[in-house]
Structures are given as structure tokens and as C-alpha cells.
Design an enzyme around this catalytic site. Structure first.
Site, short mmCIF file in Angstrom:
data_model
loop_
_atom_site.label_atom_id
_atom_site.label_comp_id
_atom_site.label_asym_id
_atom_site.label_seq_id
_atom_site.Cartn_x
_atom_site.Cartn_y
_atom_site.Cartn_z
N ASP A 21 40.60 37.38 38.70
CA ASP A 21 39.28 37.70 39.22
C ASP A 21 39.20 39.21 39.43
O ASP A 21 39.87 39.75 40.30
CB ASP A 21 39.05 36.95 40.53
CG ASP A 21 37.62 37.09 41.06
OD1 ASP A 21 36.90 38.00 40.60
OD2 ASP A 21 37.24 36.29 41.94
N HIS A 22 38.36 39.86 38.65
CA HIS A 22 38.30 41.33 38.69
C HIS A 22 37.63 41.86 39.96
O HIS A 22 37.67 43.05 40.23
CB HIS A 22 37.56 41.85 37.46
CG HIS A 22 38.09 43.17 36.97
ND1 HIS A 22 39.02 43.91 37.64
CD2 HIS A 22 37.81 43.88 35.84
CE1 HIS A 22 39.29 45.02 36.99
NE2 HIS A 22 38.58 45.02 35.87
#
Length: 481
Positions: free
Chosen positions: A450-451
Site C-alpha cells: 500500500d503506497h
């Protein structure tokens, strides 16, 4: 207090709304004990055996196998005191003799529904006013016999005269029939001398087309046919044309989306369009790791333990989380929740679909304990006995796509998790080792994260540490512990 108790389908997980009845483990009339499994139900997360809430005798089963039942709906009725004698009849179950006899007025007021196949009066095809049949426009002929007005001074006519029989048209002359060879099979027009000539010369008159008056066959037609070479008999069976390909419902299969597959679809769609995914890849020489596994299998205390490459991958992930704890976190809107425990999910393919049970607090387990936990987790999942508790609360997941012969993939994050690792197949490949090209055991890792939580630097360092452990487990353990 009523002896008959209805058992409702309970909520077997976090907010589940329905479940499918896979199999009944009891039948009507069976005596059951408290906490005895009575039904196997598949929820959106797992297949679960539900125990009886009371001891007694099964009085009724409300839903068959294969039915989908909403949570809170009754599924079975249990007589909790079967030795107390026959069950008292309620008012609705009283014999018909004890009920009051309805009056004639009340019976007249009862509206009886038409039987199946009957048509209500006034509808198309039904009886219209006056005994006529209702059609699309207006009304059709009366079904009752018609009455004729009596003539003045004459004898009244009681019934309509019978209609005159319709005049049958003169039958048309029969067309000559044709056999399978296209030859006429009716009478052939030919004079007796012509027929005798055809018989002497062996000519079939039915095969000729006459050139005389009205299509009659002449002497010249017979002589011409006798002089012509015999023609090959045409084939009587025509070649069958290939059937056109069908692209309709008869060549389609429709599979209901429910249970595990429905939950997986909802979770993957929500995760894919909520968390910004980034995937990185790393190819690693795992020859030393595979040799370490061989030495581990040879040890006396490990001979009865299932040892697989996935075990070392799981250990590598747990050690890398210690070095980068931010990877083991959850996006909570206004804050990021970093967890000090690792509930390690292991994706497992089952007959009911893909499920991801997790090992609770896996970071605190020894390598032997981790091996036993993984073996139990996989066997339980394949048997379809994973409990809902083991399906919830995961913090980080590994998916072993290598068992299908796949090199790697771009996995989608399970909801609430920030990282998932794809472990590819281990293959022998040419690899530069100590300055020379040699055959080595190589695998490819794929890390999706998850950036919003994990930037490129953190994700790269986490993946690199996993690769370093698999490249040389002994050296990594000495350096990190």
C-alpha cells in the site's frame, strides 16, 4: 413453556448475513445431545459445523441441503422433552371436528380462487357475459344454442337449424410421386407398341422424359435411350452438411456467486480500488537455502516435520518485519496503526475457492512451532474445516504461486493489510556464481504494498532483506539476531 424450540442460524463471523446449508448431520426423529454437531454450513468465510443448542429430539428441519439461509432464520426445531408424551395440539392444529361450523352466509362471502388452468370470467379466453368467450376485441360467438325469433303466424322454431355442411372442393388430380432418385413413380404415358419395344430393349420407361403429346413416350425416345451409354446411378444419400456452431445458453455454464468466492470478489474489488498498489520484483539465488532445508530434514528432531521452501520464506518475512515494523500496519483514515504482532496469512486454494487463514502471533513462534502451525493450517484449509476466527485479523500475507509452476505475480492486498508477498517457483537456471556461469536454484519474489503507508524505499529494503535471508539463511541469522 413450550417444549419445541426453534434454533436460528447464528452469526458465525464478523457481520455475516447468510450461510448455505451444505449437509444435515441429523434427521427428523433423531435424538441429539447438547453441543452435538447437527448441520454443516458454509458462510462467506468457511465451512463450519454448528452444534445443537439443546438436547432432545429433532422435530422438524426447515431448509434442505443447498439452501441459502439468512442469519437469524430458524433452521431446525427440537423437542427438548421428548419423554413427556405427545405434543399438545395448538388452536391452529386442532381437529376439524372441534372447530365451529361456518354459516351459509359466511361460505357465500368466501371468494374461491380459480383452479390452476382455469381462466377468470372476462379475461381473454374466459367466459364473458352471456356465456360468450372473451377474445381480444369484442366477444366471440355465444357458447349457448342460438334462438330464432318466431315467424309471424308460423310455428316457432325451438332451435337453430343445423348448419349446412360445407361444400368440399373437388379433389385435385394427384401429382406424380417421385422416388429417391428423382424418377416419377406414377403411370407412364406410352402406347402398347412402345411399351413392348422398351421391354425388348431393356429400357425403363419411368426413367424417360417423353417428347410426345402430353409428355407421352415415343418409339424415338426408347431407341435413343437404348443407344445412349448407361449412366451411373446417382447416390441416394446426400452428404450431410456440418451443423452450424451454436453460441447460446446450451454451451454456457452459470455458476452462482456465493460463499467464499463472493467474499473474495468483494474484498479484492474493495482493496484494488481503495489502496494504491505498487509491486516490486526480486530474483534470488536460493541454492544455499535449499541445501539448508536438506540438512534440516536430516536432523533427528525434524524427521517427522513437513519442511518446505515456504517455511523459510515465512521465517524471512517475520525477520524482515522486525527490521521494518512499518510494513506490518493498517491505514485507518486519519492515522496509521502499526501492529506489534504479526498474524501471518497463508493463501490456500481449496475446492470452495481461495481462502487466507492466518497464524496468530507468528513472530513469537520458533521455526519448529512455525512449521507445525503451517502444516496444520494448510491441512485444515484443504479439508474445509477452517474456523472463521482463523480467517480474520490477518496483518501480512504470503501467497505461494510457485506450487502452480508460476514464476511470480502481482498479488492484490487483503483488506486491512499493507503488504503481500508472492513466492514463485524454484527453478534451476544459469546464474553467475563466483565469476562463473553455473546452474543454480533461482526464484522470483513479488511484493505488493500500500503506497499510502509504504514508500518505495521502505518497500525495497523490506524485499531486499527477504531476498538476503533466502540467499544465505545462516549468515542472515548471525547478522540480525
Amino acid at each position: 413453556m413450550s417444549r419445541i424450540k426453534e434454533f436460528n442460524l447464528p452469526d458465525l463471523g464478523e457481520g455475516l448475513t447468510e450461510g448455505e446449508i451444505l449437509a444435515w448431520l441429523v434427521k427428523v426423529g433423531d435424538d441429539i445431545e447438547l453441543n452435538q454437531p447437527i448441520v454443516e454450513v458454509e458462510t462467506a468465510k468457511a465451512a463450519v459445523e454448528i452444534p445443537a443448542k439443546w438436547a432432545g429430539r429433532v422435530q422438524a428441519i426447515f431448509h434442505p441441503e443447498g439452501a441459502t439461509v439468512e442469519v437469524g432464520s430458524p433452521i431446525i426445531a427440537i423437542d427438548t422433552d421428548p419423554n413427556a408424551g405427545p405434543i399438545e395440539q395448538s388452536t391452529t392444529g386442532a381437529p376439524a371436528a372441534d372447530l365451529p361450523t361456518p354459516s351459509a352466509a359466511s361460505l357465500a362471502a368466501v371468494e374461491v380462487a380459480p383452479e390452476e388452468g382455469m381462466v377468470e370470467p372476462g379475461l381473454i379466453g374466459g367466459v364473458a357475459p352471456g356465456g360468450r368467450t372473451a377474445v381480444l376485441v369484442g366477444y366471440g360467438p355465444r357458447n349457448a344454442p342460438a334462438k330464432r325469433r318466431p315467424r309471424k303466424g308460423g310455428v316457432p322454431v325451438q332451435a337453430a337449424a343445423a348448419p349446412a355442411a360445407p361444400v368440399q372442393p373437388a379433389p385435385a388430380p394427384p401429382a406424380p410421386s417421385v422416388n429417391g432418385n428423382g424418377r416419377a413413380t406414377g403411370p407412364v404415358l406410352a402406347k402398347p407398341p412402345v411399351r413392348k419395344l422398351a421391354k425388348d430393349l431393356g429400357v425403363d420407361l419411368a426413367a424417360l422424359t417423353g417428347s410426345g403429346p402430353l409428355g407421352s413416350i415415343t418409339r424415338e425416345d426408347v431407341q435413343r435411350a437404348a443407344a445412349a451409354p448407361a449412366a451411373a446411378e446417382p447416390l441416394t444419400v446426400a452428404a450431410q452438411a456440418p451443423a452450424a456452431a451454436s453460441f447460446g445458453a446450451d454451451r454456457e455454464q452459470r455458476i452462482p456467486v456465493k460463499g467464499v468466492r463472493k467474499l473474495t470478489a468483494e474484498n479484492m474489488s474493495r482493496s484494488a480500488f481503495t489502496a494504491p498498489h505498487v509491486t516490486e520484483f526480486l530474483t534470488v539465488d536460493v541454492t544455499r537455502a535449499m541445501k539448508a532445508l536438506d540438512r534440516l530434514r536430516e536432523r533427528r528432531e525434524w524427521r517427522d516435520v513437513r519442511v518446505s521452501p515456504l517455511l523459510l520464506v515465512a521465517k524471512a518475512v517475520l525477520l524482515a518485519v522486525r527490521r521494518h515494523p512499518m510494513v506490518n500496519s493498517t491505514w485507518a483514515g486519519e492515522e496509521i496503526v502499526v501492529k506489534d504482532y504479526v498474524n501471518l496469512g497463508i493463501a490456500a486454494a481449496t475446492e470452495r475457492g481461495l481462502i487466507v487463514p492466518n497464524i496468530k502471533d507468528a513472530g513469537r513462534l520458533s521455526l519448529r512451532e512455525l512449521a507445525d502451525a503451517m502444516t496444520d493450517l494448510v491441512q485444515t484449509a484443504k479439508a474445509g474445516k477452517t474456523s472463521p476466527a482463523d480467517m480474520t485479523g490477518g496483518t501480512l500475507t504470503i501467497t505461494n504461486v510457485g506450487v502452480f509452476g508460476v514464476d511470480t505475480g502481482t498479488p492484490i492486498l487483503p483488506p486491512g493489510e499493507s503488504a503481500i508477498l508472492a513466492f514463485g517457483a524454484v527453478r534451476e537456471q544459469p546464474w553467475v556464481h563466483k565469476g562463473k556461469v553455473k546452474p543454480r536454484l533461482v526464484t522470483t519474489l513479488g511484493l505488493s504494498f500500500d503506497h499510502r503507508i509504504i514508500d518505495g524505499e521502505l518497500g525495497s529494503k523490506f524485499l531486499r532483506d527477504i531476498g538476503d535471508f533466502l540467499a544465505d539463511p545462516e549468515a542472515a541469522l548471525l547478522a540480525w539476531t
